[in-house]
Write a protein that holds these residues in place. Sequence first.
Motif, PDB file in Angstrom:
ATOM      1  N   UNK A  26      43.000  35.329  44.930  1.00  0.00           N
ATOM      2  CA  UNK A  26      43.465  36.686  44.668  1.00  0.00           C
ATOM      3  C   UNK A  26      42.355  37.639  45.059  1.00  0.00           C
ATOM      4  N   UNK A  27      42.576  38.384  46.134  1.00  0.00           N
ATOM      5  CA  UNK A  27      41.609  39.389  46.562  1.00  0.00           C
ATOM      6  C   UNK A  27      42.356  40.506  47.295  1.00  0.00           C
ATOM      7  N   UNK A  28      41.718  41.635  47.520  1.00  0.00           N
ATOM      8  CA  UNK A  28      42.424  42.765  48.130  1.00  0.00           C
ATOM      9  C   UNK A  28      42.999  42.468  49.503  1.00  0.00           C
ATOM     10  N   UNK A  29      42.310  41.644  50.312  1.00  0.00           N
ATOM     11  CA  UNK A  29      42.747  41.381  51.681  1.00  0.00           C
ATOM     12  C   UNK A  29      43.951  40.467  51.755  1.00  0.00           C
ATOM     13  N   UNK A  57      40.629  34.401  41.049  1.00  0.00           N
ATOM     14  CA  UNK A  57      40.054  35.612  41.638  1.00  0.00           C
ATOM     15  C   UNK A  57      38.533  35.601  41.497  1.00  0.00           C
ATOM     16  N   UNK A  58      37.858  34.613  42.111  1.00  0.00           N
ATOM     17  CA  UNK A  58      36.397  34.553  41.989  1.00  0.00           C
ATOM     18  C   UNK A  58      35.709  35.647  42.799  1.00  0.00           C
ATOM     19  N   UNK A  59      34.604  36.156  42.271  1.00  0.00           N
ATOM     20  CA  UNK A  59      33.711  37.078  42.981  1.00  0.00           C
ATOM     21  C   UNK A  59      34.387  38.399  43.385  1.00  0.00           C
ATOM     22  N   UNK A  60      35.352  38.839  42.605  1.00  0.00           N
ATOM     23  CA  UNK A  60      36.041  40.092  42.933  1.00  0.00           C
ATOM     24  C   UNK A  60      35.476  41.247  42.117  1.00  0.00           C
ATOM     25  N   UNK A  61      35.664  42.456  42.630  1.00  0.00           N
ATOM     26  CA  UNK A  61      35.126  43.639  41.960  1.00  0.00           C
ATOM     27  C   UNK A  61      35.853  43.905  40.643  1.00  0.00           C
ATOM     28  N   UNK A  62      35.179  44.594  39.756  1.00  0.00           N
ATOM     29  CA  UNK A  62      35.773  44.924  38.463  1.00  0.00           C
ATOM     30  C   UNK A  62      37.009  45.807  38.641  1.00  0.00           C
ATOM     31  N   UNK A  63      36.964  46.700  39.618  1.00  0.00           N
ATOM     32  CA  UNK A  63      38.102  47.593  39.832  1.00  0.00           C
ATOM     33  C   UNK A  63      39.329  46.820  40.311  1.00  0.00           C
ATOM     34  N   UNK A  64      39.121  45.828  41.174  1.00  0.00           N
ATOM     35  CA  UNK A  64      40.244  45.023  41.642  1.00  0.00           C
ATOM     36  C   UNK A  64      40.817  44.195  40.505  1.00  0.00           C
ATOM     37  N   UNK A  79      56.795  37.934  36.502  1.00  0.00           N
ATOM     38  CA  UNK A  79      55.669  37.451  37.309  1.00  0.00           C
ATOM     39  C   UNK A  79      54.762  36.621  36.414  1.00  0.00           C
ATOM     40  N   UNK A  80      54.441  35.429  36.863  1.00  0.00           N
ATOM     41  CA  UNK A  80      53.618  34.507  36.086  1.00  0.00           C
ATOM     42  C   UNK A  80      52.288  34.273  36.794  1.00  0.00           C
ATOM     43  N   UNK A  81      51.202  34.562  36.125  1.00  0.00           N
ATOM     44  CA  UNK A  81      49.865  34.303  36.666  1.00  0.00           C
ATOM     45  C   UNK A  81      49.466  32.886  36.282  1.00  0.00           C
ATOM     46  N   UNK A  82      49.537  31.971  37.224  1.00  0.00           N
ATOM     47  CA  UNK A  82      49.367  30.548  36.920  1.00  0.00           C
ATOM     48  C   UNK A  82      47.964  30.020  37.183  1.00  0.00           C
ATOM     49  N   UNK A  83      47.088  30.839  37.753  1.00  0.00           N
ATOM     50  CA  UNK A  83      45.696  30.454  37.899  1.00  0.00           C
ATOM     51  C   UNK A  83      45.427  29.478  39.037  1.00  0.00           C
ATOM     52  N   UNK A  84      44.162  29.014  39.125  1.00  0.00           N
ATOM     53  CA  UNK A  84      43.756  28.107  40.213  1.00  0.00           C
ATOM     54  C   UNK A  84      44.525  26.794  40.164  1.00  0.00           C
TER      55      UNK A  84
END
Length: 202
Positions: A26-29, A57-64, A79-84
């Motif tokens: 999970x990242x902006x790109x 969402x490793x190493x992502x900004x606090x705002x993201x 929507x279910x956030x199921x993780x790695x």
Amino acid sequence: LPPRNAPAAARRIGSDHPVFGYFGNLNPWKGVAVLLEAARQLIAEGLEFELRVHGGAPFQSESFIDEITRLFEETAPTVQQRGPYRREDVADLVAAVDCTIVPSIWWENAPLVIQEAQALGRPVLASNIGGMAEMIEDGANGLTVAPNDPRALASAMRRLAQDGALARRLSAHAREPENIDTTARRYLDLIEAIEPSRIEAA
């Protein structure tokens, strides 16, 4: 890549409760916020569906992190956030959804997630740029939309959810990726075709 399932791809395609899936970091790109905003729009319309978001969402900004946390809260429980997830679990996770969504806003090269979905006979909904547009032909083995456009993405998701015949056709035409033996043979054929010309030139 996971082995190809039986041709009749997704179990819920064309049903009243389709299941979409996202797989990856999970990242902006990767367009995660775009996907969650599209889901929020569909929920507001009253569309019945489920979206399973697999990935960390490793190493992502606090705002993201704050942005997607808010969107996850606004779209739960649809929507279910199921993780790695583990590499060995990919086939089962992909097989459990009706359509894989790849909403990247940057030019992916050759997304493995698309090959994983197609290997299991699942249609793919992807951005129409880069390697995604090369691997998914709009209306053939999936649908493509403009990147970074939640409204367009929501429209394509709605179309798949409401048109069972389209969804089943896209599933039936999913393109199974070449295996390692086939790819190696193609390279060897190319090398063999080049070598005689080099010898003649010498």
